[in-house]
Design an enzyme around this catalytic site. Structure first.
Site, PDB file in Angstrom:
ATOM      1  N   CYS A  91     -18.263  76.357  58.529  1.00 58.86           N
ATOM      2  CA  CYS A  91     -17.078  76.430  59.382  1.00 58.86           C
ATOM      3  C   CYS A  91     -15.859  76.070  58.545  1.00 58.86           C
ATOM      4  CB  CYS A  91     -17.225  75.446  60.539  1.00 58.86           C
ATOM      5  SG  CYS A  91     -15.787  75.401  61.624  1.00 58.86           S
ATOM      6  N   LEU A  92     -14.784  76.825  58.724  1.00 55.14           N
ATOM      7  CA  LEU A  92     -13.558  76.548  57.969  1.00 55.14           C
ATOM      8  C   LEU A  92     -13.013  75.156  58.288  1.00 55.14           C
ATOM      9  CD1 LEU A  92     -11.787  80.014  58.258  1.00 55.14           C
ATOM     10  CD2 LEU A  92     -13.005  79.068  56.295  1.00 55.14           C
ATOM     11  N   HIS A 133     -20.185  80.928  67.806  1.00 58.26           N
ATOM     12  CA  HIS A 133     -19.611  79.791  67.072  1.00 58.26           C
ATOM     13  C   HIS A 133     -18.123  79.630  67.403  1.00 58.26           C
ATOM     14  CE1 HIS A 133     -19.042  77.478  63.107  1.00 58.26           C
ATOM     15  NE2 HIS A 133     -17.804  77.779  63.472  1.00 58.26           N
ATOM     16  N   HIS A 137     -15.621  76.657  69.608  1.00 58.85           N
ATOM     17  CA  HIS A 137     -14.348  76.019  69.230  1.00 58.85           C
ATOM     18  C   HIS A 137     -13.396  75.943  70.427  1.00 58.85           C
ATOM     19  CE1 HIS A 137     -14.650  75.323  64.945  1.00 58.85           C
ATOM     20  NE2 HIS A 137     -15.019  76.575  64.696  1.00 58.85           N
TER      21      HIS A 137
HETATM   22 NI    NI Z   1     -15.812  77.282  62.864  1.00 57.55          NI
END
Ligand code: NI
Length: 187
Positions: A91-92, A133, A137
């Site tokens: 994940c960034l 995913h 968020h």
């Molecule tokens: Ni992410």
């Protein structure tokens, strides 16, 4: 277009539940363009508005190798989940961490496009993983929440230590070779 700052775990703003997008205007189109630019530069294959501190229900994804398949999902809802699949996720907002997560193998999603038009799509493979995913968020949920609390705490301490070490020093990009070696995509 502009690159936006990506919030990183354990930033509490990542825990915000996003509100529905209600206005489909030029400002929204600008935000979408900026999110794509930010995602491609990172580089990642998906980005939720939450990660750039905009708490609206909007995600962008592009799982193509050539970066030529940009897709936008606004106010997305999962109508159907089928099968189970475990894959390694990154994940960034959780740099350089890759862990296996189990998700539905196929999902049917209803969402709106940038013009507000409703559409429904069946997704599978990496695109299905990525959309699930990113939709997490929007609920303030991160992929590390699927891990044990011990592991999550270890990751948190490691990231904070790295952030402290980075402060004052020129910011180095994460080691890209590591990502290639892991075979995982950063979403
Ligand atoms: Ni992410």
């Amino acid at each position: 277009m502009a690159q936006l700052t990506i919030l990183e775990f354990p930033d509490p703003r990542l825990r915000t539940r996003a509100a529905p997008v209600q206005v489909f205007d030029a400002a929204l189109e600008r935000l979408i363009a900026d999110m794509f630019e930010t995602m491609y530069a990172a580089p990642g294959i998906g980005l939720a508005a939450t990660q750039v501190n905009v708490h609206q229900r909007l995600i962008v994804v592009d799982v193509s190798e050539a970066h030529d398949d940009p897709q936008v999902f606004i106010n997305p809802v999962i109508l159907k989940r089928e099968g189970k699949e475990q894959s390694e996720e990154g994940c960034l907002s959780v740099p350089q961490v890759f862990e296996p997560v189990e998700r539905a193998e196929r999902v049917t999603v209803r969402a709106q496009d940038a013009q507000g038009e409703l559409f429904e799509r069946e997704l599978s493979g990496l695109l299905a993983v990525c959309v699930q995913h990113e939709m997490d968020h929007l609920e303030g949920k991160l992929f590390v929440d699927y891990l044990s609390s011990l592991k999550r705490e270890h990751i948190r301490r490691r990231l904070e230590k790295e952030r402290r070490e980075r402060a004052g020093a020129p910011r180095s990009r994460p080691v890209s070779g590591w990502r290639v070696a892991s075979g995982a995509k950063v979403i």
